[in-house]
Scaffold this active site. Structure first.
Site, PDB file in Angstrom:
ATOM      1  N   CYS A 136       0.299   5.041   6.902  1.00 49.54           N
ATOM      2  CA  CYS A 136      -0.333   4.871   8.217  1.00 49.54           C
ATOM      3  C   CYS A 136       0.672   4.208   9.173  1.00 49.54           C
ATOM      4  CB  CYS A 136      -1.588   4.016   8.075  1.00 49.54           C
ATOM      5  SG  CYS A 136      -2.649   4.567   6.721  1.00 49.54           S
ATOM      6  N   CYS A 184       0.412   0.465  10.321  1.00 55.98           N
ATOM      7  CA  CYS A 184      -0.045  -0.586   9.402  1.00 55.98           C
ATOM      8  C   CYS A 184       1.083  -1.415   8.788  1.00 55.98           C
ATOM      9  CB  CYS A 184      -0.896   0.020   8.282  1.00 55.98           C
ATOM     10  SG  CYS A 184      -1.616  -1.283   7.249  1.00 55.98           S
ATOM     11  N   CYS A 241     -16.316  -9.642   5.990  1.00 56.51           N
ATOM     12  CA  CYS A 241     -15.744  -8.317   5.728  1.00 56.51           C
ATOM     13  C   CYS A 241     -14.484  -8.450   4.873  1.00 56.51           C
ATOM     14  CB  CYS A 241     -15.430  -7.642   7.061  1.00 56.51           C
ATOM     15  SG  CYS A 241     -14.742  -5.999   6.844  1.00 56.51           S
ATOM     16  N   ARG A 300     -17.585  -2.698  18.353  1.00 58.25           N
ATOM     17  CA  ARG A 300     -16.808  -3.883  17.961  1.00 58.25           C
ATOM     18  C   ARG A 300     -15.474  -3.917  18.691  1.00 58.25           C
ATOM     19  NH1 ARG A 300     -17.593  -7.139  13.831  1.00 58.25           N
ATOM     20  NH2 ARG A 300     -19.131  -5.717  12.956  1.00 58.25           N
ATOM     21  N   CYS A 324       0.835  -1.207   0.000  1.00 60.59           N
ATOM     22  CA  CYS A 324       0.000   0.000   0.000  1.00 60.59           C
ATOM     23  C   CYS A 324       0.871   1.258   0.000  1.00 60.59           C
ATOM     24  CB  CYS A 324      -0.919  -0.013   1.217  1.00 60.59           C
ATOM     25  SG  CYS A 324      -2.061   1.381   1.235  1.00 60.59           S
ATOM     26  N   CYS A 368     -19.485  -6.699   4.214  1.00 59.86           N
ATOM     27  CA  CYS A 368     -18.824  -5.448   4.583  1.00 59.86           C
ATOM     28  C   CYS A 368     -17.560  -5.360   3.739  1.00 59.86           C
ATOM     29  CB  CYS A 368     -18.474  -5.468   6.074  1.00 59.86           C
ATOM     30  SG  CYS A 368     -17.532  -4.025   6.615  1.00 59.86           S
ATOM     31  N   CYS A 386     -19.560   1.713   9.109  1.00 64.97           N
ATOM     32  CA  CYS A 386     -18.728   1.100  10.146  1.00 64.97           C
ATOM     33  C   CYS A 386     -17.503   1.994  10.276  1.00 64.97           C
ATOM     34  CB  CYS A 386     -18.344  -0.320   9.737  1.00 64.97           C
ATOM     35  SG  CYS A 386     -17.163  -1.087  10.870  1.00 64.97           S
TER      36      CYS A 386
HETATM   37  N1  SAM Z   1      -6.716   0.404   3.241  1.00 66.63           N
HETATM   38  C1  SAM Z   1      -8.003   0.683   3.729  1.00 66.63           C
HETATM   39  C2  SAM Z   1      -8.021   1.809   4.745  1.00 66.63           C
HETATM   40  O1  SAM Z   1      -7.017   2.115   5.322  1.00 66.63           O
HETATM   41  O2  SAM Z   1      -9.103   2.352   4.949  1.00 66.63           O
HETATM   42  C3  SAM Z   1      -8.697  -0.526   4.344  1.00 66.63           C
HETATM   43  C4  SAM Z   1      -7.874  -1.517   5.135  1.00 66.63           C
HETATM   44  S1  SAM Z   1      -7.107  -0.881   6.627  1.00 66.63           S
HETATM   45  C5  SAM Z   1      -5.968  -2.162   7.038  1.00 66.63           C
HETATM   46  C6  SAM Z   1      -8.431  -0.987   7.805  1.00 66.63           C
HETATM   47  C7  SAM Z   1      -8.176  -0.550   9.213  1.00 66.63           C
HETATM   48  O3  SAM Z   1      -7.360  -1.496   9.881  1.00 66.63           O
HETATM   49  C8  SAM Z   1      -7.429   0.739   9.448  1.00 66.63           C
HETATM   50  O4  SAM Z   1      -8.240   1.871   9.276  1.00 66.63           O
HETATM   51  C9  SAM Z   1      -7.011   0.596  10.886  1.00 66.63           C
HETATM   52  O5  SAM Z   1      -8.004   1.119  11.751  1.00 66.63           O
HETATM   53  C10 SAM Z   1      -6.914  -0.910  11.082  1.00 66.63           C
HETATM   54  N2  SAM Z   1      -5.536  -1.331  11.359  1.00 66.63           N
HETATM   55  C11 SAM Z   1      -4.531  -1.444  10.463  1.00 66.63           C
HETATM   56  N3  SAM Z   1      -3.397  -1.849  11.049  1.00 66.63           N
HETATM   57  C12 SAM Z   1      -3.683  -1.990  12.367  1.00 66.63           C
HETATM   58  C13 SAM Z   1      -2.916  -2.374  13.507  1.00 66.63           C
HETATM   59  N4  SAM Z   1      -1.630  -2.693  13.407  1.00 66.63           N
HETATM   60  N5  SAM Z   1      -3.521  -2.413  14.705  1.00 66.63           N
HETATM   61  C14 SAM Z   1      -4.832  -2.090  14.810  1.00 66.63           C
HETATM   62  N6  SAM Z   1      -5.610  -1.727  13.789  1.00 66.63           N
HETATM   63  C15 SAM Z   1      -5.042  -1.672  12.573  1.00 66.63           C
HETATM   64  C1  DTB Z   2     -11.101  -2.519  11.776  1.00 69.29           C
HETATM   65  O1  DTB Z   2     -11.450  -1.497  12.406  1.00 69.29           O
HETATM   66  N1  DTB Z   2     -10.179  -3.364  12.175  1.00 69.29           N
HETATM   67  C2  DTB Z   2      -9.996  -4.412  11.187  1.00 69.29           C
HETATM   68  C3  DTB Z   2     -11.079  -4.075  10.136  1.00 69.29           C
HETATM   69  N2  DTB Z   2     -11.644  -2.869  10.620  1.00 69.29           N
HETATM   70  C4  DTB Z   2     -10.725  -3.997   8.718  1.00 69.29           C
HETATM   71  C5  DTB Z   2      -8.607  -4.519  10.698  1.00 69.29           C
HETATM   72  C6  DTB Z   2      -7.573  -4.756  11.784  1.00 69.29           C
HETATM   73  C7  DTB Z   2      -6.246  -4.939  11.148  1.00 69.29           C
HETATM   74  C8  DTB Z   2      -5.176  -5.309  12.115  1.00 69.29           C
HETATM   75  C9  DTB Z   2      -3.843  -5.453  11.470  1.00 69.29           C
HETATM   76  C10 DTB Z   2      -3.757  -6.536  10.430  1.00 69.29           C
HETATM   77  O2  DTB Z   2      -4.222  -7.677  10.681  1.00 69.29           O
HETATM   78  O3  DTB Z   2      -3.170  -6.303   9.380  1.00 69.29           O
HETATM   79 FE1  SF4 Z   3      -2.847   1.224   3.378  1.00 70.36          FE
HETATM   80 FE2  SF4 Z   3      -2.714   0.100   5.761  1.00 70.36          FE
HETATM   81 FE3  SF4 Z   3      -3.169   2.687   5.584  1.00 70.36          FE
HETATM   82 FE4  SF4 Z   3      -5.110   0.964   4.816  1.00 70.36          FE
HETATM   83  S1  SF4 Z   3      -4.313   1.248   6.879  1.00 70.36           S
HETATM   84  S2  SF4 Z   3      -4.400   2.808   3.721  1.00 70.36           S
HETATM   85  S3  SF4 Z   3      -3.811  -0.706   4.023  1.00 70.36           S
HETATM   86  S4  SF4 Z   3      -1.283   1.626   4.911  1.00 70.36           S
END
Ligand code: SAM
Ligand code: DTB
Ligand code: SF4
Length: 337
Positions: free
Chosen positions: A75, A78, A115, A278, A71, A146, A206
């Site tokens: 973030c 992430c 989801c 959630r 990606c 979702c 959500c």
């Molecule tokens: N890329 C899209 C976005 O960012 O909206 C969708 C997927 S993204 C992985 C969805 C959500 O996962 C993020 O908004 C964040 O709240 C959660 N997330 C990602 N990495 C995480 C982590 N290490 N711990 C907790 N939540 C995480």
């Molecule tokens: C949300 O709030 N948490 C989920 C879902 N919506 C998409 C994602 C959590 C991701 C945690 C890190 C990972 O597994 O990559």
């Molecule tokens: Fe990309 Fe992760 Fe950010 Fe979603 S949360 S936009 S997958 S870097």
């Protein structure tokens, strides 16, 4: 916005409720909730919870990463951002058959919602066409759907709705004034724009955030206020506890006191009485006792299945054993409409 007196001076019956049953919350009022004695906060959260829900029913959603890693966004939490070296293997978009097989397995284990998450800043039209086919196929299994695909362009939310999508997940992640400390490749306002498109298309929203990113309690109260003051507030509010992944900038952040996480859940429940709150990422690290407190604080949905998107989640067998120990039942989908 209504001004809410410090929560310590309000009894449950005096909580402010607008005609639309959407309380408007100041940050100060939510800080006062956070500051309550733990037992008082949980008692109040449980009262609100019982006024709107079966206190022993928990909704089960299973997540699948339909496109993993690579990606372009930054973030700080992430593992899927290409610029951090986290060991996550990039995977192009899955086929509809692969998604259907995963959804079928999730349904067999008792999940009622599926989801689909993608590591995109936002979907290109050819990507969206594939997701549309996935949504139709998963809907065909009789499951709620979702998707979380990043920012949407005009018209895309409507295409997802027409395919039968029930919910779109798009988190604000952190309080607006903390946003630039966590993400620089987009702005808080970009998230709000997409959320408006989702709402206008008639999809269920959500939207939640992440705590445990080194933020202050005041920032957590602000995150909850920004969610609770959305008009209407989201139908589903994921509260994630940061899963620390080596290679991400937030790896090594001081861990949040687990009882402070429980307080965050309770504040979400009190301020968004009818939302599904959630208990999201971080359950594996939390242990059973803290999860039990989160359910007492009003959490009534979880991600179910051994994987979140790229990181671990409790096994189905562990969750089934925990539900049995706590006398919890999976929620019937009709109860979430
Ligand atoms: N890329 C899209 C976005 O960012 O909206 C969708 C997927 S993204 C992985 C969805 C959500 O996962 C993020 O908004 C964040 O709240 C959660 N997330 C990602 N990495 C995480 C982590 N290490 N711990 C907790 N939540 C995480
Ligand atoms: C949300 O709030 N948490 C989920 C879902 N919506 C998409 C994602 C959590 C991701 C945690 C890190 C990972 O597994 O990559
Ligand atoms: Fe990309 Fe992760 Fe950010 Fe979603 S949360 S936009 S997958 S870097």
């Amino acid at each position: 916005m209504d001004t809410v007196a410090p929560a310590t001076s309000l009894s449950f019956n005096e909580l402010p409720v607008t005609p639309a049953d959407t309380p408007r919350w100041t940050v100060a009022a939510i800080e006062a909730l956070f500051a309550l004695p733990f037992n008082d906060l949980l008692f109040r959260a449980q009262q609100v919870h019982r006024a709107h829900f079966d206190a022993n029913a928990v909704q089960l959603s299973t997540l699948l990463s339909i496109k993993t890693g690579g990606c372009a966004e930054d973030c700080g939490y992430c593992p899927q951002a290409v610029r951090y070296h986290t060991g996550v293997e990039n995977q192009e978009i899955l086929s509809v058959d692969e998604v259907v097989a995963a959804a079928r397995a999730a349904r067999e284990h008792g999940a009622t919602r599926f989801c689909m998450g993608a590591a995109w800043r936002g979907p290109k039209q050819r990507d969206l066409d594939k997701v549309v086919a996935m949504v139709k196929a998963v809907r065909g299994l009789g499951m709620e759907t979702c998707a979380t695909l990043g920012m949407l362009k005009p018209g895309q939310a409507g295409q997802l709705r027409d395919a039968g999508l029930d919910y779109y997940n798009h988190n604000i992640d952190t309080a607006a004034d903390n946003y630039k400390n966590v993400i620089t490749t987009r702005e808080y306002g970009d998230r709000i724009d997409t959320l408006e498109k989702v709402r206008e298309a008639g999809l269920h929203v959500c939207c939640g955030g992440i705590v445990g990113m080194g933020e202050t309690r005041s920032a957590r109260a602000t995150l909850i206020a920004q969610l609770a003051n959305m008009a209407p507030y989201p139908e589903s509010v994921p509260i994630n506890n940061l899963v620390q992944v080596p290679g991400t900038p937030l790896h090594g952040t001081a861990k949040l006191d687990p009882l402070e996480f429980v307080r965050t859940i309770a504040c979400a429940r009190i301020t968004m009485p009818k939302a599904m709150v959630r208990l999201s990422a971080g359950r594996q690290e939390m242990g059973d006792a803290i999860q039990a407190l989160c359910f007492l604080a009003g959490a009534n949905s979880i991600f179910y299945g051994e994987k979140l998107l790229t990181t671990g989640n409790p096994d189905v067998e562990n969750d089934q054993a925990l539900f049995a120990r706590l006398g919890l039942q999976p929620m019937n989908p009709a109860a979430t409409q």
